[in-house]
Design an enzyme around this catalytic site. Structure first.
Site, PDB file in Angstrom:
ATOM      1  N   LYS A   1      -7.914  -2.106  -6.987  1.00 18.25           N
ATOM      2  CA  LYS A   1      -8.063  -1.412  -5.847  1.00 18.25           C
ATOM      3  C   LYS A   1      -9.549  -0.559  -6.039  1.00 18.25           C
ATOM      4  O   LYS A   1      -9.671  -0.185  -7.185  1.00 18.25           O
ATOM      5  CB  LYS A   1      -7.081  -0.382  -5.451  1.00 18.25           C
ATOM      6  CG  LYS A   1      -7.439   0.798  -4.491  1.00 18.25           C
ATOM      7  CD  LYS A   1      -7.359   0.182  -3.138  1.00 18.25           C
ATOM      8  CE  LYS A   1      -7.709   1.238  -2.113  1.00 18.25           C
ATOM      9  NZ  LYS A   1      -6.566   2.229  -1.729  1.00 18.25           N
TER      10      LYS A   1
ATOM     11  N   ASP B   1       0.618   2.880   3.661  1.00 19.92           N
ATOM     12  CA  ASP B   1      -0.078   3.761   3.261  1.00 19.92           C
ATOM     13  C   ASP B   1       0.702   5.041   2.892  1.00 19.92           C
ATOM     14  O   ASP B   1      -0.006   6.242   3.605  1.00 19.92           O
ATOM     15  CB  ASP B   1      -1.641   4.146   4.021  1.00 19.92           C
ATOM     16  CG  ASP B   1      -2.495   4.764   3.286  1.00 19.92           C
ATOM     17  OD1 ASP B   1      -2.240   4.959   2.159  1.00 19.92           O
ATOM     18  OD2 ASP B   1      -3.581   4.896   3.863  1.00 19.92           O
TER      19      ASP B   1
ATOM     20  N   HIS C   1       0.976  -1.059  -0.023  1.00 25.19           N
ATOM     21  CA  HIS C   1       0.199   0.055   0.020  1.00 25.19           C
ATOM     22  C   HIS C   1       0.763   1.260  -0.128  1.00 25.19           C
ATOM     23  O   HIS C   1       1.091   1.878   0.925  1.00 25.19           O
ATOM     24  CB  HIS C   1      -0.988  -0.123   1.176  1.00 25.19           C
ATOM     25  CG  HIS C   1      -2.176   1.048   1.106  1.00 25.19           C
ATOM     26  ND1 HIS C   1      -3.543   0.628   1.456  1.00 25.19           N
ATOM     27  CD2 HIS C   1      -2.261   2.273   0.612  1.00 25.19           C
ATOM     28  CE1 HIS C   1      -3.951   1.663   1.243  1.00 25.19           C
ATOM     29  NE2 HIS C   1      -3.544   2.668   0.704  1.00 25.19           N
TER      30      HIS C   1
ATOM     31  N   ARG D   1       2.456   8.227  -6.689  1.00 25.66           N
ATOM     32  CA  ARG D   1       2.151   9.394  -7.444  1.00 25.66           C
ATOM     33  C   ARG D   1       2.821   9.692  -8.669  1.00 25.66           C
ATOM     34  O   ARG D   1       2.532   8.810  -9.748  1.00 25.66           O
ATOM     35  CB  ARG D   1       2.420  10.688  -6.569  1.00 25.66           C
ATOM     36  CG  ARG D   1       2.297  10.710  -5.069  1.00 25.66           C
ATOM     37  CD  ARG D   1       0.450  10.931  -4.687  1.00 25.66           C
ATOM     38  NE  ARG D   1       0.477  11.154  -3.343  1.00 25.66           N
ATOM     39  CZ  ARG D   1      -0.741  11.013  -2.698  1.00 25.66           C
ATOM     40  NH1 ARG D   1      -1.845  10.147  -3.295  1.00 25.66           N
ATOM     41  NH2 ARG D   1      -0.727  11.102  -1.571  1.00 25.66           N
TER      42      ARG D   1
ATOM     43  N   ASN E   1      -5.058   6.131  -7.264  1.00 29.51           N
ATOM     44  CA  ASN E   1      -5.643   7.510  -7.176  1.00 29.51           C
ATOM     45  C   ASN E   1      -4.751   8.571  -7.533  1.00 29.51           C
ATOM     46  O   ASN E   1      -4.184   9.460  -6.942  1.00 29.51           O
ATOM     47  CB  ASN E   1      -6.314   7.876  -6.044  1.00 29.51           C
ATOM     48  CG  ASN E   1      -5.262   7.764  -4.784  1.00 29.51           C
ATOM     49  OD1 ASN E   1      -4.370   6.903  -4.669  1.00 29.51           O
ATOM     50  ND2 ASN E   1      -5.414   8.508  -3.595  1.00 29.51           N
TER      51      ASN E   1
END
Ligand code: DOR
Ligand code: ZN
Ligand code: ZN
Length: 433
Positions: free
Chosen positions: A145, A303, A61, A65, A95
């Site tokens: 995901k 994360d 995780h 970027r 994301n």
């Protein structure tokens, strides 16, 4: 003939035990493990000074970027942070800008990463709808995901039916589905910048519990497999444990921050400590820590979520985690709060098995020579100004640590050694499904 390197004067983590041994590396693979006198004849000998050689740590995780978010982090800075933190394989979250939701973005990420990574990297993707999973796999993603509470590119996975349909597809293809479980209906987003307290209040415990419950029901009905990201609540963990007992094929991750940082740190760190799911009370951190101990938590993950400090003032959630995770967890080991083997397994063999990362996860002949070499006798302090990540802040800043990463080997080469990156970029490989 491949070039041989021998690692000597080592304590090696082998089949769940620490043994005095050496390792012969041939090219990028482990060739032999054994007594130093029995190792292969080597061109190069690397003396680790009696330190512990572990299988390369995996972070399932990480937000690397890059592309239009390169100002936060890019492949080079993110994988520098990874190797500095002892990670040899990271799975990158989708994301991004542009979001990792179609084949061309996956292919572009793979192409750019190839030349710019210090460790191995795999890419998550988010399908716009379940029938797109197949093409995302063909393009080279490593896992799927979804975010139950937000949409990256028009997709929606928040109801039991929507998630059920996706699990049917991912599980029939064999690929892992990781889920950020927060219930959209129970969280509130702000246009202005909420304080850390208000942010936490508007991402309540119930939002996580409800979403986990929906995801578990969907997995049960679909007879499929899922991984729940960053569990932060006692109730969520209890539900996952119960579902496992009932035969649901579910695993879950926990982060260092949800294991030991409570919402008390808001006082000191303010918006830097904003993260989703948020930091909770002691009752919950204790439950997560106990979950690691009891192995109800299957996988540890960072994360790692870099932002600029200016964005943090605007309440962007998350903070870098790659360079703090190992010092934090091994300090807990030294303090007698967690056993060594649980930490190692939750960062190596367990994620490797769960995500079918067959080249990784253990030290044995034939596997890729990725190693995390730790020093359990090194006292220090977490210093955010020294991070290789572009994001130089952390709610762990100033924490006293009793262990550090001494060296990181990627594919047979030392890439990080004693505080420095010592290799060319591009030593890592992109891993595809
Ligand atoms: O804290 C978080 N940060 N949670 C998320 O789900 C996203 C992440 C990010 O990308 O910054
Ligand atoms: Zn998340
Ligand atoms: Zn995340």
């Amino acid at each position: 003939m491949e070039r041989i390197t021998n690692i000597v004067n080592a304590k090696v983590w082998l089949k769940g035990e620490i043994i005095d041994a050496g390792i012969s590396i041939s090219g990028d693979k482990i060739a032999k493990i054994g007594k130093e006198s029995n190792l292969l004849k080597a061109e190069k000998v690397f003396d680790v000074g009696g330190r512990i050689v572990l299988p390369g740590f995996i972070d399932v995780h990480t937000h690397l970027r890059d592309f239009k978010l390169s100002y936060k982090e890019d492949f080079l800075s993110g994988t520098s942070a990874a190797v500095a933190g002892g990670f040899t394989l990271v799975l990158d979250m989708p994301n991004n800008k542009p979001p990792t939701t179609n084949s061309s973005v996956i292919k572009a990420r793979i192409e750019k990463a190839k030349k710019n990574i210090y460790c191995d990297v795999g890419f998550y993707a988010t399908p716009k709808s379940p029938e797109h999973v197949r093409e995302l796999i063909s393009a080279g993603c490593i896992a799927i995901k979804i975010y139950m509470a937000k949409s990256l590119d028009g997709e929606k996975y928040s109801t039991k039916k929507e998630i059920y349909d996706l699990i049917k597809e991912t599980s029939s293809l064999g690929i892992m589905l990781s889920i950020h479980a927060e219930d959209l209906r129970m969280i509130k987003r702000f246009n202005d910048s909420p304080s850390a307290y208000l942010h936490a209040k508007t991402h309540p415990i119930k939002a996580e519990e409800n979403a986990i419950s929906i995801a578990l029901e969907a997995a049960k009905k679909a007879h499929g497999k899922i991984n729940i990201c960053h569990v932060s609540t006692l109730g969520g963990l209890i539900m996952i444990k119960k579902a496992k007992k009932e035969g649901v094929d579910v695993t879950c991750e926990a982060t260092p921050h949800h294991s030991i940082l409570t919402n008390k740190v808001f006082e000191k760190f303010g918006r830097v400590a904003i993260v989703e799911p948020p930091l909770r009370s002691k009752k919950h951190t204790e439950a997560i820590l106990k979950g690691i101990l009891d192995e109800d938590v299957d996988i540890l993950a960072t994360d790692h979520a870099p932002h600029t400090l200016e964005e943090k003032e605007r309440a962007h959630p998350g903070f870098p985690g790659l360079e703090t995770a190992l010092p934090v967890f091994f300090t807990l080991v030294k303090d007698g709060l967690l056993p060594l083997d649980k930490i190692i397994n939750a960062f190596t063999i367990k994620p490797a098995k769960r995500f079918s990362l067959t080249h990784a996860g253990e030290i044995c002949a034939g596997k890729v020579a990725n190693f995390t070499i730790i020093d359990l006798k090194s006292e220090g302090k977490i210093d955010q100004s020294k991070f290789f990540s572009k994001a130089k802040f952390s709610p762990f800043n100033g924490m006293v640590t009793k262990a550090r990463v001494y060296a990181t080997f990627i594919r047979g080469k030392e890439v990080f050694l004693n505080g420095e990156i010592v290799s060319e970029k591009g030593v890592g490989k992109v891993i595809t499904w």
